[in-house]
Design a protein around this motif. Structure first.
Motif, PDB file in Angstrom:
ATOM      1  N   HIS A  18       0.481 107.898  18.238  1.00  0.00           N
ATOM      2  CA  HIS A  18      -0.730 108.714  18.286  1.00  0.00           C
ATOM      3  C   HIS A  18      -1.919 107.970  17.691  1.00  0.00           C
ATOM      4  CE1 HIS A  18       2.261 111.834  19.057  1.00  0.00           C
ATOM      5  NE2 HIS A  18       1.282 112.650  19.438  1.00  0.00           N
ATOM      6  N   ARG A  19      -1.703 107.301  16.550  1.00  0.00           N
ATOM      7  CA  ARG A  19      -2.799 106.565  15.914  1.00  0.00           C
ATOM      8  C   ARG A  19      -3.251 105.371  16.759  1.00  0.00           C
ATOM      9  NH1 ARG A  19       0.322 107.169  11.081  1.00  0.00           N
ATOM     10  NH2 ARG A  19       0.984 104.996  11.292  1.00  0.00           N
ATOM     11  N   THR A  20      -2.295 104.635  17.275  1.00  0.00           N
ATOM     12  CA  THR A  20      -2.624 103.411  18.003  1.00  0.00           C
ATOM     13  C   THR A  20      -3.449 103.691  19.246  1.00  0.00           C
ATOM     14  OG1 THR A  20      -0.625 102.314  17.195  1.00  0.00           O
ATOM     15  CG2 THR A  20      -1.641 101.399  19.184  1.00  0.00           C
ATOM     16  N   PHE A  21      -3.139 104.764  19.957  1.00  0.00           N
ATOM     17  CA  PHE A  21      -3.802 105.030  21.229  1.00  0.00           C
ATOM     18  C   PHE A  21      -4.777 106.215  21.156  1.00  0.00           C
ATOM     19  CE2 PHE A  21       0.041 102.692  22.227  1.00  0.00           C
ATOM     20  CZ  PHE A  21      -0.459 101.701  23.062  1.00  0.00           C
ATOM     21  N   PHE A  60       1.043  93.871  12.105  1.00  0.00           N
ATOM     22  CA  PHE A  60       1.906  94.152  13.264  1.00  0.00           C
ATOM     23  C   PHE A  60       1.097  94.837  14.362  1.00  0.00           C
ATOM     24  CE2 PHE A  60       5.018  96.541  15.747  1.00  0.00           C
ATOM     25  CZ  PHE A  60       6.020  95.601  15.930  1.00  0.00           C
ATOM     26  N   ASP A  61       1.281  94.388  15.599  1.00  0.00           N
ATOM     27  CA  ASP A  61       0.526  94.908  16.744  1.00  0.00           C
ATOM     28  C   ASP A  61       1.314  96.051  17.388  1.00  0.00           C
ATOM     29  OD1 ASP A  61      -0.846  95.419  19.093  1.00  0.00           O
ATOM     30  OD2 ASP A  61      -1.167  93.307  19.585  1.00  0.00           O
ATOM     31  N   TYR A  62       1.005  97.275  16.987  1.00  0.00           N
ATOM     32  CA  TYR A  62       1.739  98.427  17.502  1.00  0.00           C
ATOM     33  C   TYR A  62       1.479  98.642  18.995  1.00  0.00           C
ATOM     34  CZ  TYR A  62       2.886  99.586  12.694  1.00  0.00           C
ATOM     35  OH  TYR A  62       3.382  99.547  11.425  1.00  0.00           O
ATOM     36  N   ARG A  63       0.289  98.311  19.452  1.00  0.00           N
ATOM     37  CA  ARG A  63      -0.002  98.445  20.880  1.00  0.00           C
ATOM     38  C   ARG A  63       0.968  97.576  21.693  1.00  0.00           C
ATOM     39  NH1 ARG A  63      -4.077  99.774  24.544  1.00  0.00           N
ATOM     40  NH2 ARG A  63      -5.314 100.670  22.842  1.00  0.00           N
TER      41      ARG A  63
END
Length: 684
Positions: free
Chosen positions: A662-665, A613-616
């Motif tokens: 927080h993790r994604t960015f 899954f693409d959280y961004r």
């Protein structure tokens, strides 16, 4: 009374200050720029002028502006509007279809014929200009002629004489709060000329804009019916002085937005008890003459305001009451008169909202048809467009999100098992209203063919009044939806129905389109559906049971814990400066903020099960669906008079509550988008 629904259309306390420091520190957008715009911790990017000279920030400093930078910089607010947004873009797609429908004589059926008839007469400027101000003159002369309190009472109690005239109170049926399966008859009050009753005690800059615009309006309109500008100003001020006395006992906008609003207005009266509310004002006679005298029970929304009205209903105040009715009536009717009066209305709108120019006559006329005949227009639309496949897809999506919400609620370890069981029962009882209903109110007896614009409005008003009277002491038909306008770009949760309403108006690009990615779907329409489900469990929704009745169904200790969590959210928002020294108002926006955050949490639960899954893309889709540019006037109004947070805060405060963001960015302590886990404000 406006239906009790939720729609997806501000002094820092010590707790708030700590939350602000923990959740948004560091530098991103330059301190000078942030200081100029007056926002803290983020720049108010809803106001385009604030973006001058700024570069795109990193997602760690201002996520909303990072995602929407190009759109915000390159998009202009259209003529006649004070705002433009993703929802407005979705609305434009629907508007194109509606305007085609209103001129397409090949669409069959009674409903299509009626909406076309109304649309034609709205745009018949030759007839409207020929009539000029004459359509209101009989009623104006009637008001002017009233010379005693007895004559005034006769006028107030004659439904035909006072048609479209605000007479200080109204009566209508709505679903009961304690038992939503039955109709109760409500006693309601007129709106105030300045909007918020609080404006009569402490005038804000928003109230001052309304005051100046209304004064201009009344001078322009009353001068056309025989008054000098000085006389018009005297009438306007006399009306406002009278309103100010009423406003001392009226609910303010803050009252309307408070979680305990329903409890405040749920004031039950037996018929005989109404006499104790009003000795001078003809309340009981008015109710009887309006056709509601046989009601078995009445709900008086603001008893203190009725008593204040009664105390002011004297011969000494006769002139002021006449001024009140006259200025409100003429202002209300201006938009249906000739083009000169209509231009005054457009100017007033621009003065209040900061907009410029105006939308096309055809667009305005289509919006009026939607407002006056929403059911007929929706039915005509469904005659023209087959939405059965869309109904199936949206229903299934809602079911999937409710299933995820069930798991989310089951994992709330701060709740006792007994309360958790009740909560999940309510979730399972939510009714999904997807796209269109199977049953409608019958409008076949309404015929507008050949009528003038004014006569169309009278015919519609009589139809609606007769329909409402027929509900007195009756039972609610649960097959009928409580959202009439299916073509509005919006979605709703209806408290007294425990239903989510996902309607065609919002199911257009960029919010929804068939080939969108899963991440885009989850971040846009999915987050909206999750938001609406969440309203069942916010600080208002928590007061209603699974059947939509106002009831106390919580364990006392659980509700106390729930309030603590909600209060932490309120404090967090109270610590934010929106723009130009204007503080966010956590108490006003808590219900919508709770729903924003819980909706995203629910969608992330589904996303976490999907490999790759693409959280961004998900978070960027969420920020995109909330993008908006607004005039400063509109932003001020939203911040002070609306139950939703302003748009950039709906993005930034919401996403910073989640580890996935927080993790994604790569958001770290010291970044403006950082929020420490212990300082996060998830209520659910």
């Amino acid at each position: 009374m406006k239906r009790i629904i939720y729609s997806t259309v501000i002094a820092i306390t010590a707790v708030a200050a700590l939350a602000l420091a923990a959740c948004a520190t560091g530098s991103g957008v330059s301190d000078d720029a942030a200081g100029t715009a007056g926002g803290s911790p983020w720049l108010d990017s809803d106001i385009k002028a604030n973006l001058a000279g700024l570069k795109r920030p990193s997602p760690r400093e201002d996520f909303h502006l990072y995602v929407n930078y190009d759109w915000l910089k390159n998009t202009e607010i259209p003529d006649g509007r004070s705002s433009y947004s993703s929802l407005a873009q979705a609305a434009e797609e629907m508007d194109k279809k509606v305007r085609q429908l209103l001129t397409d004589t090949s669409v069959p059926g009674h409903d299509a014929a009626q909406v076309r008839a109304l649309y034609r007469t709205i745009l018949d400027w030759d007839a409207r200009n020929a009539a000029g101000m004459e359509p209101v003159m009989q009623t104006v002369r009637d008001i002017q002629s009233l010379s005693t309190l007895a004559e005034l009472s006769d006028f107030i109690c004659d439904n035909e004489r006072h048609r479209f005239v605000p007479v200080l109170i109204g009566v209508e049926n709505f679903q009961g709060f304690d038992d939503r399966s039955i109709y109760v008859t409500g006693i309601v009050n007129d709106d105030f000329m300045l909007g918020d009753a609080a404006e009569y005690k402490n005038r804000t800059e928003h109230g001052e804009r309304i005051y100046k615009a209304r004064l201009y309006e009344l001078k322009a309109l009353l001068s056309r019916i025989g008054y000098t500008e000085a006389q018009a100003e005297d009438l306007f001020k006399s009306s406002l002085d009278f309103e100010a006395k009423l406003a001392e006992k009226a609910f303010t906008s803050a009252d309307y937005m408070s979680p305990d609003y329903v409890s405040k207005i749920n004031n039950s009266y037996e018929p005989g008890a109404l006499n104790g509310l009003a000795a001078s004002f003809p309340l009981v006679r008015f109710i009887k003459n309006m056709g509601y005298g046989n009601a078995e029970r009445y709900i008086v929304l603001q008893p203190a305001l009725i008593r204040r009205l009664d105390s002011l209903y004297t011969e000494q105040n006769l002139a002021a009451i006449k001024a009140y009715m006259l200025v409100h009536y003429v202002a209300n009717m201006a938009s249906v008169l000739d083009y000169d009066a209509f231009k005054v209305v457009l100017t007033v709108s621009n003065m209040v909202s900061g907009s410029t120019g105006h939308e096309s006559d055809e667009k305005i006329a289509a919006d009026i048809v939607r407002n006056m005949l929403p059911i007929s227009l929706s039915r005509a639309y469904l005659t023209r467009y087959d939405l059965s496949g869309l109904k199936k897809r949206i229903t299934e999506l809602c079911q999937d999100i409710i299933a995820a919400y069930r798991e989310m609620l089951a994992g709330e370890d701060w709740l006792s098992e007994s309360t958790k069981e009740k909560i999940i029962e309510k979730l399972d009882a939510i009714t999904i209203h997807a796209v269109y209903p199977d049953k409608w109110i019958d409008h076949s007896s309404l015929n507008l063919e050949g009528l003038s614009y004014i006569d169309c409005l009278k015919a519609i008003a009589r139809f609606e009044r007769d329909l409402d009277r027929s509900h007195t002491n009756g039972r609610v038909d649960r097959e009928l939806w409580n959202v009439d306008d299916l073509l509005e770009a919006n979605a709703y949760y209806y408290l007294q129905e425990n239903s989510i309403n996902i309607i065609p108006g919002i199911l257009n690009a960029p919010v929804y389109y068939e080939d969108m990615s899963q991440e885009a779907l989850f971040g846009s329409l999915g987050s909206i559906i999750g938001h609406e489900i969440s309203h069942a469990f916010d600080t208002k929704g928590a007061q209603f049971d699974k059947d939509g009745n106002l009831a106390d169904w919580w364990q006392e200790s659980d509700y106390a814990a729930f309030k603590i969590r909600a209060d932490k959210l309120v404090a967090r928002y109270d610590g934010i400066t929106i723009w130009n020294g204007l503080q966010a108002r956590g108490a006003n926006i808590q219900t919508e903020a709770i729903a924003d955050i819980a909706g995203i949490k629910c969608m992330l639960m589904i996303a976490n099960r999907i490999p790759g899954f693409d959280y961004r893309a998900f978070f960027e889709a969420y920020a995109s669906v909330l993008r908006s540019i607004d005039t400063p006037e509109r932003e001020y109004s939203t911040a002070t008079q609306n139950e939703h947070p302003v748009r950039y805060l709906r993005t930034n405060v919401t996403v910073q509550q989640f580890d996935e963001f927080h993790r994604t960015f790569g958001v770290q302590k010291g970044d403006r988008m950082y929020c420490a886990p212990e300082d996060r404000i998830l209520v659910w």
